[in-house]
Design a protein around this motif. Structure first.
Motif, PDB file in Angstrom:
ATOM      1  N   VAL A 171       0.820  -1.201   0.000  1.00  0.00           N
ATOM      2  CA  VAL A 171       0.000   0.000   0.000  1.00  0.00           C
ATOM      3  C   VAL A 171       0.857   1.256   0.000  1.00  0.00           C
ATOM      4  O   VAL A 171       0.348   2.352  -0.177  1.00  0.00           O
ATOM      5  CB  VAL A 171      -0.932   0.024   1.235  1.00  0.00           C
ATOM      6  N   PHE A 172       2.174   1.112   0.198  1.00  0.00           N
ATOM      7  CA  PHE A 172       3.052   2.266   0.288  1.00  0.00           C
ATOM      8  C   PHE A 172       3.616   2.626  -1.084  1.00  0.00           C
ATOM      9  O   PHE A 172       4.821   2.651  -1.308  1.00  0.00           O
ATOM     10  CB  PHE A 172       4.180   2.009   1.291  1.00  0.00           C
ATOM     11  N   THR A 173       2.742   2.848  -2.027  1.00  0.00           N
ATOM     12  CA  THR A 173       3.121   3.254  -3.371  1.00  0.00           C
ATOM     13  C   THR A 173       2.227   4.387  -3.818  1.00  0.00           C
ATOM     14  O   THR A 173       1.127   4.570  -3.294  1.00  0.00           O
ATOM     15  CB  THR A 173       2.982   2.084  -4.361  1.00  0.00           C
ATOM     16  N   VAL A 174       2.692   5.161  -4.784  1.00  0.00           N
ATOM     17  CA  VAL A 174       1.885   6.236  -5.341  1.00  0.00           C
ATOM     18  C   VAL A 174       0.861   5.629  -6.298  1.00  0.00           C
ATOM     19  O   VAL A 174       1.224   4.959  -7.264  1.00  0.00           O
ATOM     20  CB  VAL A 174       2.765   7.261  -6.086  1.00  0.00           C
ATOM     21  N   PHE A 185     -17.272   0.910   6.069  1.00  0.00           N
ATOM     22  CA  PHE A 185     -17.611   1.349   7.421  1.00  0.00           C
ATOM     23  C   PHE A 185     -16.383   1.977   8.091  1.00  0.00           C
ATOM     24  O   PHE A 185     -16.473   3.054   8.684  1.00  0.00           O
ATOM     25  CB  PHE A 185     -18.136   0.180   8.258  1.00  0.00           C
ATOM     26  N   GLY A 186     -15.238   1.286   8.008  1.00  0.00           N
ATOM     27  CA  GLY A 186     -14.022   1.815   8.625  1.00  0.00           C
ATOM     28  C   GLY A 186     -13.592   3.129   8.006  1.00  0.00           C
ATOM     29  O   GLY A 186     -13.154   4.047   8.714  1.00  0.00           O
ATOM     30  N   LEU A 187     -13.707   3.238   6.678  1.00  0.00           N
ATOM     31  CA  LEU A 187     -13.316   4.476   6.003  1.00  0.00           C
ATOM     32  C   LEU A 187     -14.141   5.658   6.502  1.00  0.00           C
ATOM     33  O   LEU A 187     -13.596   6.684   6.937  1.00  0.00           O
ATOM     34  CB  LEU A 187     -13.505   4.342   4.493  1.00  0.00           C
ATOM     35  N   ILE A 207      -5.210   4.616   2.180  1.00  0.00           N
ATOM     36  CA  ILE A 207      -6.256   5.390   2.843  1.00  0.00           C
ATOM     37  C   ILE A 207      -7.235   4.454   3.546  1.00  0.00           C
ATOM     38  O   ILE A 207      -7.588   4.647   4.708  1.00  0.00           O
ATOM     39  CB  ILE A 207      -6.999   6.288   1.828  1.00  0.00           C
ATOM     40  N   MET A 208      -7.683   3.412   2.840  1.00  0.00           N
ATOM     41  CA  MET A 208      -8.644   2.476   3.425  1.00  0.00           C
ATOM     42  C   MET A 208      -8.066   1.788   4.661  1.00  0.00           C
ATOM     43  O   MET A 208      -8.758   1.583   5.663  1.00  0.00           O
ATOM     44  CB  MET A 208      -9.055   1.430   2.389  1.00  0.00           C
ATOM     45  N   GLN A 262      -7.454   4.632   7.611  1.00  0.00           N
ATOM     46  CA  GLN A 262      -8.675   5.185   8.180  1.00  0.00           C
ATOM     47  C   GLN A 262      -9.343   4.186   9.134  1.00  0.00           C
ATOM     48  O   GLN A 262      -9.968   4.583  10.119  1.00  0.00           O
ATOM     49  CB  GLN A 262      -9.657   5.569   7.065  1.00  0.00           C
ATOM     50  N   LYS A 263      -9.206   2.890   8.847  1.00  0.00           N
ATOM     51  CA  LYS A 263      -9.791   1.880   9.732  1.00  0.00           C
ATOM     52  C   LYS A 263      -9.175   1.952  11.122  1.00  0.00           C
ATOM     53  O   LYS A 263      -9.881   1.900  12.144  1.00  0.00           O
ATOM     54  CB  LYS A 263      -9.581   0.493   9.125  1.00  0.00           C
ATOM     55  N   TYR A 264      -7.852   2.107  11.183  1.00  0.00           N
ATOM     56  CA  TYR A 264      -7.182   2.194  12.480  1.00  0.00           C
ATOM     57  C   TYR A 264      -7.435   3.538  13.143  1.00  0.00           C
ATOM     58  O   TYR A 264      -7.558   3.638  14.370  1.00  0.00           O
ATOM     59  CB  TYR A 264      -5.687   1.939  12.316  1.00  0.00           C
ATOM     60  N   PHE A 265      -7.484   4.610  12.326  1.00  0.00           N
ATOM     61  CA  PHE A 265      -7.812   5.918  12.873  1.00  0.00           C
ATOM     62  C   PHE A 265      -9.151   5.876  13.602  1.00  0.00           C
ATOM     63  O   PHE A 265      -9.324   6.503  14.651  1.00  0.00           O
ATOM     64  CB  PHE A 265      -7.886   6.966  11.749  1.00  0.00           C
TER      65      PHE A 265
END
Length: 482
Positions: free
Chosen positions: A21-24, A45-47, A180-181, A184-187
């Protein structure tokens, strides 16, 4: 991954997305291939929970009480307004799995490939304004943190804080959808824990006992318009931006429920928290220098850090969709370039706002009016979806693939019915708005009644149904049912 642009054919062969996930992210608004679809509706839901669990949400709850409402009447209107608003967000998330493309690409079915550029442009302008407003608060929270540490914040240090905020804001939107997905779930869990602590700290100071007189119809209309527009309706034009990576056979009911409840639940809970805070202090509507006064000294620093991170989360969602919207306008740039365009504009606006208090007020007033187009647009978008029973010819969204042979081309790439309906709906909204900037003549004649959100949506939806129902249904018959 091959570079994808705004006009890439939706059926083009594109290598599967990288596992990291750490790519542009390179993909623009071209339809996501089946091989890259993954996950289940629960991701939504998490987003939306992570995006909406923010100090902004608390402040909106405090604003409800500022209309003169007691706590329990405020709670009732908060619940109703959020149910109305996030129902729309849930409905505008249903087209993503079916089409694999962004909301304003799907919107071309109602407005035409060229006609759809106008609502996409309005959405981009609106989102840049929201991003700038969020970044201003991030900078103010950062400066407040430095003040807590006893550090004098002169002009050079303010410039450093703005630069740091801009650098942090760039990271998640640039990486794109997958990071982002995940983040945001952990946030969502972190923010929920912090706001739970805040609720326990605020509860003993809040006044839950007073019921007060029943609010007038004018007050009810003003509160419902604010809660609906600032909550779910303001996210509605991003719904499919985040559901488009889901498999096409994702259950519509689950997609709707996860998108709607993901935003609705934290909004209701945090706005109720904001209403509780407002019963204890009149400064609850100021999230940086006002609201912290009710908190114990030891919690102010964690609160300011929470404010910064939660606002970065909101801006991340805005900035990702903002990039897709600018691509939908038809500007042939790569999505990562749009992130830099947005960030440059936001940084310039933040510089202006931090050094000019009046400008932030001007920005807030601008945003309170520009959202008036959202209700009419959402009504046309969803009426079109309902008329065609969710059947879309995805290649016709992209003129580079189908040219004038696409079934949505109509008159020079424009469906007049969609634009006429939105224009008339916008006029209806303006006639019924009651804001600090402008009061519509019908609202003024009715003593301040604000029906802008609902009148705009009703007029636009009815007009579009009258003008386009036959042609839209005929188009639907040309597309196989999902």
């Amino acid at each position: 991954m091959a570079e994808a642009t705004a006009t890439a054919p939706p059926g083009s062969t594109t290598p599967a997305a990288p596992t990291s996930v750490f790519t542009v992210e390179q993909r623009g608004i071209d339809a996501v291939p089946t091989a890259e679809r993954q996950g289940g509706p629960g991701r939504l839901f998490g987003l939306w929970a992570g995006t909406n669990t923010t100090v902004f949400t608390v402040v909106y709850g405090a604003l409800v009480v500022s209309f003169g409402l007691s706590f329990w009447y405020a709670v009732a209107l908060i619940v109703v307004g959020n149910v109305l608003g996030f129902t729309v967000t849930g409905l505008t998330s249903l087209q993503g799995p079916r089409t694999g493309t962004s909301t304003h690409s799907v919107s071309r079915a109602a407005f035409g490939p060229r006609g759809g550029r106008l609502p996409a442009l309005l959405s981009w302008v609106m989102l840049v304004g929201f991003e700038a407003g969020g970044m201003v608060l991030i900078v103010l929270a950062g400066l407040a943190l430095l003040d807590q540490a006893g550090i004098s914040t002169g002009t050079p240090l303010k410039l450093v804080v703005i630069a740091v905020a801009a650098g942090l804001q760039m990271l998640l939107p640039l990486s794109g959808y997958h990071l982002i997905m995940k983040v945001q779930k952990y946030f969502a869990w972190i923010f929920a824990a912090m706001f739970t602590v805040m609720a326990f700290l605020v509860a003993p100071k809040a006044d839950f006992s007073a019921h007060g007189a029943a609010p007038s119809l004018v007050t009810i209309s003003l509160v419902l318009a604010m809660v609906t527009a600032s909550g779910g309706l303001s996210w509605a034009d991003m719904g499919s931006d985040y559901s488009r990576y889901l498999p096409e056979d994702s259950a519509p009911r689950k997609v709707f429920a996860c998108a709607a409840l993901g935003g609705m639940v934290p909004n209701i809970l945090l706005q109720i928290l904001g209403a509780a805070v407002a019963t204890a202090t009149t400064k609850a509507t100021d999230p940086i220098s006002g609201l912290p006064e009710i908190l114990p000294g030891w919690f102010i620093t964690p609160y300011l850090l929470l404010a910064i991170v939660s606002l970065l989360a909101v801006n991340t969602t805005d900035m990702y969709s903002s990039g897709l919207n600018l691509l939908a306008v038809g500007i042939p740039v790569k999505r990562w370039m749009v992130v830099f365009i947005d960030l440059t504009l936001c940084t310039a606006i933040t510089l202006w706002a931090v050094f000019s208090a009046d400008f932030y007020t001007l920005l807030s007033n601008f945003l309170s009016l520009i959202v008036l187009w959202l209700g009419p647009w959402a009504a046309v978008y969803l009426t079109d979806w309902w008329l065609r029973r969710g059947r879309y010819d995805v290649p016709s969204f992209f003129p580079a693939e189908t040219g004038r042979d696409g079934i949505y081309w109509h008159k020079g790439g424009v469906r007049p019915a969609g634009l006429i309906a939105v224009l008339l709906g916008f006029v209806a909204a303006v006639l019924w708005v009651d804001s600090t900037v402008f009061v519509g003549p019908l609202s003024d004649a009715a003593g301040g009644l604000d029906l802008s959100v609902f009148a705009g949506a009703l007029v636009a939806g009815v007009v579009y149904w009258l003008l386009a129902r036959r042609t839209v249904r005929a188009e639907a018959e040309l597309v196989p049912a999902a």
